[in-house]
Design a protein around this motif. Sequence first.
Motif, PDB file in Angstrom:
ATOM      1  N   THR A   3       7.920  -2.580 -16.584  1.00 54.91           N
ATOM      2  CA  THR A   3       6.550  -3.015 -16.851  1.00 54.91           C
ATOM      3  C   THR A   3       6.510  -4.533 -16.957  1.00 54.91           C
ATOM      4  N   THR A   4       5.309  -5.084 -16.979  1.00 53.95           N
ATOM      5  CA  THR A   4       5.132  -6.526 -17.158  1.00 53.95           C
ATOM      6  C   THR A   4       5.819  -6.976 -18.437  1.00 53.95           C
ATOM      7  N   GLU A   5       5.617  -6.243 -19.521  1.00 52.34           N
ATOM      8  CA  GLU A   5       6.199  -6.608 -20.816  1.00 52.34           C
ATOM      9  C   GLU A   5       7.719  -6.573 -20.774  1.00 52.34           C
ATOM     10  N   ILE A   8       8.933  -9.681 -18.924  1.00 49.63           N
ATOM     11  CA  ILE A   8       8.818 -10.867 -19.784  1.00 49.63           C
ATOM     12  C   ILE A   8       9.886 -10.839 -20.873  1.00 49.63           C
ATOM     13  N   ASP A  20       3.142 -19.861 -17.973  1.00 50.59           N
ATOM     14  CA  ASP A  20       2.022 -19.094 -17.436  1.00 50.59           C
ATOM     15  C   ASP A  20       2.365 -18.573 -16.039  1.00 50.59           C
ATOM     16  N   LYS A  23       4.605 -15.603 -16.397  1.00 48.69           N
ATOM     17  CA  LYS A  23       3.828 -14.445 -16.852  1.00 48.69           C
ATOM     18  C   LYS A  23       3.086 -13.810 -15.673  1.00 48.69           C
ATOM     19  N   THR A  24       2.520 -14.659 -14.815  1.00 49.85           N
ATOM     20  CA  THR A  24       1.800 -14.166 -13.637  1.00 49.85           C
ATOM     21  C   THR A  24       2.755 -13.452 -12.691  1.00 49.85           C
ATOM     22  N   ALA A  26       5.576 -11.966 -13.545  1.00 49.35           N
ATOM     23  CA  ALA A  26       5.934 -10.707 -14.202  1.00 49.35           C
ATOM     24  C   ALA A  26       4.825  -9.680 -14.035  1.00 49.35           C
ATOM     25  N   LYS A  27       3.583 -10.112 -14.179  1.00 46.91           N
ATOM     26  CA  LYS A  27       2.434  -9.216 -14.024  1.00 46.91           C
ATOM     27  C   LYS A  27       2.356  -8.689 -12.593  1.00 46.91           C
ATOM     28  N   LEU A  28       2.583  -9.565 -11.618  1.00 45.96           N
ATOM     29  CA  LEU A  28       2.540  -9.146 -10.216  1.00 45.96           C
ATOM     30  C   LEU A  28       3.553  -8.033  -9.963  1.00 45.96           C
ATOM     31  N   GLY A  30       5.199  -6.220 -12.243  1.00 44.15           N
ATOM     32  CA  GLY A  30       5.014  -5.105 -13.164  1.00 44.15           C
ATOM     33  C   GLY A  30       3.921  -4.152 -12.739  1.00 44.15           C
ATOM     34  N   GLU A  31       2.968  -4.651 -11.959  1.00 46.16           N
ATOM     35  CA  GLU A  31       1.832  -3.832 -11.539  1.00 46.16           C
ATOM     36  C   GLU A  31       1.878  -3.421 -10.066  1.00 46.16           C
TER      37      GLU A  31
END
Length: 161
Positions: A3-5, A8, A20, A23-24, A26-28, A30-31
Amino acid sequence: MLTTEQIIDAMSGHGLRITDQRKTLAKLFGEHPGYLTPKDVYEYMGKKYSGLSFDTVYRNLRVLYDLGVLEQVVFEEGIKFRARCSADHHHHHMICLQCQKTYPITFCPMQLTDAPEDFQVVQHKFEVFGYCKDCGKDHEAKSAEGESHAVCHTGKKGSGS
């Protein structure tokens, strides 16, 4: 997939500063369920961060791969990355060449190799490429249509020119 978390947390746990941009990133991953080329990531990140260089994106991909957060697979069209599987056990994958759906292989074929006693294996990869049930039907139909094409001098199917 991680996951994103989890991505990170892994970055933070290895002492990386959580910017930042990271984080972006990781979000990319993770999703996003599939594989991304470095160019895909660069184009996605460039929409939010003007002036971001391709080198910076690629360097971060390599760092995340080295940390074990991302998996790297070499496709015919080049290297692609995706978030590492969240499974805790060692395994390999079968990957659809069309939709890139990934299936786990539940055993490691390294046990079946005849590695000499004086050879120390430090890393290995084993990926099987093919077509999933849905994409296999499309591939068979396209192959059947392409059978009437002449074979060019390179040995590949084509228009014959």
